[in-house]
Design a protein around this motif. Structure first.
Motif, short mmCIF file in Angstrom:
data_model
loop_
_atom_site.label_atom_id
_atom_site.label_comp_id
_atom_site.label_asym_id
_atom_site.label_seq_id
_atom_site.Cartn_x
_atom_site.Cartn_y
_atom_site.Cartn_z
N PHE A 26 0.86 -1.18 0.00
CA PHE A 26 0.00 0.00 0.00
C PHE A 26 0.90 1.23 0.00
O PHE A 26 1.72 1.41 0.90
CB PHE A 26 -0.92 0.01 1.22
N VAL A 27 0.76 2.08 -1.01
CA VAL A 27 1.61 3.26 -1.13
C VAL A 27 0.71 4.51 -1.15
O VAL A 27 -0.42 4.46 -1.65
CB VAL A 27 2.47 3.21 -2.41
N PRO A 28 1.19 5.63 -0.60
CA PRO A 28 0.37 6.84 -0.57
C PRO A 28 0.06 7.33 -1.98
O PRO A 28 0.82 7.11 -2.93
CB PRO A 28 1.26 7.85 0.17
N VAL A 29 -1.09 8.03 -2.11
CA VAL A 29 -1.47 8.65 -3.37
C VAL A 29 -1.42 10.16 -3.17
O VAL A 29 -2.25 10.73 -2.45
CB VAL A 29 -2.87 8.22 -3.82
N ARG A 30 -0.43 10.80 -3.76
CA ARG A 30 -0.27 12.25 -3.60
C ARG A 30 -1.38 13.00 -4.34
O ARG A 30 -1.85 12.59 -5.39
CB ARG A 30 1.08 12.69 -4.16
N ARG A 31 -1.79 14.13 -3.75
CA ARG A 31 -2.75 15.07 -4.34
C ARG A 31 -4.13 14.46 -4.58
O ARG A 31 -4.93 14.99 -5.34
CB ARG A 31 -2.20 15.65 -5.65
N ALA A 32 -4.41 13.35 -3.91
CA ALA A 32 -5.74 12.75 -4.03
C ALA A 32 -6.73 13.49 -3.15
O ALA A 32 -6.40 13.92 -2.04
CB ALA A 32 -5.69 11.28 -3.62
N PRO A 33 -7.98 13.67 -3.58
CA PRO A 33 -9.00 14.23 -2.69
C PRO A 33 -9.23 13.27 -1.52
O PRO A 33 -9.04 12.05 -1.66
CB PRO A 33 -10.24 14.32 -3.58
N MET A 34 -9.63 13.82 -0.39
CA MET A 34 -9.86 12.99 0.77
C MET A 34 -11.06 12.06 0.54
O MET A 34 -12.03 12.43 -0.11
CB MET A 34 -10.12 13.86 2.00
N ALA A 35 -10.96 10.86 1.07
CA ALA A 35 -12.08 9.91 1.02
C ALA A 35 -12.98 10.18 2.22
O ALA A 35 -12.50 10.33 3.34
CB ALA A 35 -11.56 8.48 1.04
N ALA A 36 -14.29 10.22 1.97
CA ALA A 36 -15.25 10.53 3.03
C ALA A 36 -15.97 9.27 3.48
O ALA A 36 -16.47 8.50 2.68
CB ALA A 36 -16.27 11.54 2.52
N LEU A 37 -16.02 9.08 4.80
CA LEU A 37 -16.79 8.00 5.39
C LEU A 37 -18.11 8.58 5.89
O LEU A 37 -18.11 9.49 6.72
CB LEU A 37 -16.02 7.36 6.56
N SER A 38 -19.22 8.07 5.37
CA SER A 38 -20.53 8.65 5.66
C SER A 38 -21.46 7.66 6.33
O SER A 38 -21.40 6.45 6.06
CB SER A 38 -21.19 9.13 4.36
N LEU A 39 -22.33 8.18 7.18
CA LEU A 39 -23.45 7.42 7.72
C LEU A 39 -24.70 7.92 7.02
O LEU A 39 -24.96 9.13 6.99
CB LEU A 39 -23.56 7.60 9.22
N VAL A 40 -25.49 7.00 6.48
CA VAL A 40 -26.64 7.35 5.66
C VAL A 40 -27.89 6.70 6.24
O VAL A 40 -27.86 5.54 6.67
CB VAL A 40 -26.44 6.87 4.20
N ARG A 41 -28.99 7.45 6.25
CA ARG A 41 -30.28 6.92 6.74
C ARG A 41 -31.39 7.57 5.93
O ARG A 41 -31.20 8.64 5.35
CB ARG A 41 -30.47 7.20 8.22
N PRO A 42 -32.56 6.95 5.87
CA PRO A 42 -33.69 7.57 5.16
C PRO A 42 -34.14 8.84 5.84
O PRO A 42 -34.11 8.95 7.07
CB PRO A 42 -34.79 6.49 5.23
N ARG A 43 -34.57 9.81 5.06
CA ARG A 43 -35.10 11.05 5.63
C ARG A 43 -36.47 10.83 6.28
O ARG A 43 -36.82 11.47 7.24
CB ARG A 43 -35.22 12.13 4.56
N GLN A 44 -37.24 9.91 5.69
CA GLN A 44 -38.58 9.66 6.21
C GLN A 44 -38.80 8.17 6.38
O GLN A 44 -38.27 7.35 5.62
CB GLN A 44 -39.64 10.22 5.25
N GLY A 45 -39.59 7.84 7.40
CA GLY A 45 -40.01 6.46 7.58
C GLY A 45 -38.93 5.53 8.08
O GLY A 45 -39.10 4.31 8.03
#
Length: 286
Positions: free
Chosen positions: A245-264
């Protein structure tokens, strides 16, 4: 004011879908009924909430403000009106290895404070499970912008490239994001953190293999079919004798998200997200 919950639900559905027909189908209503519901709300509020044309629906400034408020308040109100069924566990779905201890701390906090079990389920396509109603909260490495979903970024990470130990890239100290056009990219199409669309069209790497999970991606890399780009924590968890595993220069950050339905959704989904944000913030501060 004569505003009732069905007026608010109707407006929120139209605001999320930006389409009366789709919103009516979602609410199991006839379109004329939904149109009347929104007109009644506009009359009660005393302001126009939507701009309607034959092809699309747009929010007015007042409508946008109301939408932002209702998207958070209405799920909480409905949860308060429908107490939690103590037998209904909260289903958290994820792909690959679970994140560091902050997530387990959030699970423990919710279970202790509510008495409701949090079931942690590994699936190759967490968002599809959420869409089908087979999960209540999804943990994904992407920025999700679907209008009917509520997504929050828990943390961001730098990216690393998984390269075969005997490949031409193995002796390099790093790779450059903007040199990716020269790379054969192994793409995890269901739960990967890196998609070809993140590059400009003229800079996109060649796709050498499409896979469905991180295990298949690393197997393809080990077999010499290309490289795959993942968040650095994923690289730490998936040590492999045939991969570096080698670093990737100038890469945009990877986002870790929690997702849930808005309704119901599950009444405790928002509470779990808040607990996860608090636990992740505590780890970051430490």
């Amino acid at each position: 004011m004569g505003i009732e919950l069905h007026h608010l639900r109707g407006f929120l559905a139209v605001a999320e879908e930006r389409h009366f027909t789709r919103a009516a189908a979602r609410l199991h209503l006839a379109q004329p009924t939904l149109s009347r519901t929104v007109r009644v709300l506009e009359s009660q509020v005393g302001a126009k909430l939507l701009h309607r044309t034959t092809r699309q629906v747009e929010l007015t400034q007042t409508g946008e403000r109301l939408f932002e408020e209702l998207a958070e308040l209405l799920p909480r109100l409905e949860a308060a009106l429908h107490p939690v069924d103590r037998c209904a566990g909260l289903r958290l779905v994820f792909a690959g290895a679970l994140s560091d201890g902050w997530l387990h701390a959030a699970v423990a906090r919710v279970e202790e404070s509510t008495g409701v079990r949090v079931d942690m389920l590994r699936r190759d396509d967490p968002l599809a499970e959420l869409e089908r109603g087979e999960a209540d909260v999804a943990l994904v490495w992407s920025r999700v912008s679907a209008v009917h979903m509520s997504a929050v970024t828990v943390m961001e990470e730098a990216r690393v490239a998984a390269v075969g130990r005997h490949s031409v890239w193995a002796d390099r100290g790093d790779l450059d994001w903007f040199e990716a056009v020269d790379l054969p990219l192994v793409v995890n199409t269901l739960s990967g953190a890196t998609a070809p669309q993140e590059w400009a069209p003229e800079q996109r790497p060649r796709i050498s293999a499409r896979v469905s999970n991180i295990d298949e991606a690393l197997a393809a890399v080990a077999a010499g079919r290309g490289v795959t780009i993942v968040p650095e924590s994923v690289g730490r968890r998936y040590a492999h004798s045939s991969i570096r595993f080698v670093p990737v220069r100038r890469a945009p950050m990877a986002a870790l998200s929690l997702v849930r339905p808005r309704q119901g959704g599950h009444p405790l989904a928002s509470r779990f997200v808040e607990a996860a944000l608090g636990a992740a913030g505590a780890v970051a501060a430490a």
